[in-house]
Design an enzyme around this catalytic site. Sequence first.
Site, short mmCIF file in Angstrom:
data_model
loop_
_atom_site.label_atom_id
_atom_site.label_comp_id
_atom_site.label_asym_id
_atom_site.label_seq_id
_atom_site.Cartn_x
_atom_site.Cartn_y
_atom_site.Cartn_z
N GLY A 149 0.89 -0.93 -0.06
CA GLY A 149 0.07 0.14 -0.01
C GLY A 149 0.90 1.07 0.00
CG ASP A 150 -0.62 4.62 2.36
OD1 ASP A 150 -0.88 3.52 2.56
OD2 ASP A 150 -0.87 5.68 2.63
CD GLU A 151 0.91 0.11 6.23
OE1 GLU A 151 0.22 0.53 6.90
OE2 GLU A 151 1.39 -0.89 6.02
#
Length: 239
Positions: A149-151
């Site tokens: 994801g955006d991690e």
Amino acid sequence: AAYATLTASLRDAGIGTLTVLVRTPQGERWHELSARRCRDAVTGQDAVLVSEADISAIKRTEERANFLAMHDPLTGLPNRSHVMQRFERAVATIQSAGDEAALLFIDLDHFKDVNDTLGHIAGDTLLVQIAARLQAATRNTDVVARLGGDEFLILMVSKNIRSEVDNVRQRLMRTVAEPVMISGHEVRVTPSVGVALYPRDGRDIETLLRNADLAMYTAKDRGRNDLAYYDVGMSEAVR
């Protein structure tokens, strides 16, 4: 050393194999040598039967599979498995050298808005840009990874880890927040960062990840675009 291992195996077990990188007119190739002790069919004397095969295609396939298993296919960054293995290898060195380590857990603020308004292709383009920026903002010795994801995750080692994290913090906040042009739109996201320190906040990678994640949510609660260090009170609050 590899040849010595082959000859020792041939001597002790009567058979051995050796994989070597060979320079050929076609460039560097991987060859596998197999040898086994036998008797000459004509003279009856002791002999060694040797065969050689070009296994370059197999080697490339194995290397590609190993790379994909340890890296994120979108950004090319190391993945979670890579970081876990890297941390385990680094622990002994950290302890003997008297170093400290930090795990920085990074979540991009408002990334979902980009996906929802411009689509997943735009989101992927942004993630690739952010990955490059994180690498540019850190040292060559730091490990920058994407968890999904955006991690993102950064593993750092230093003699004075708090000082090093504070130095990187300024570059991270400034670099990540720079606008990106995607499909004619100016897109801007900011990072919320949680930090867990080794060995203070945990001695294994799972504990450090969990605590860095808790610290990241504290940074979110503070208004986003911030960095927070883990403290025991965060775990107590969750319980």
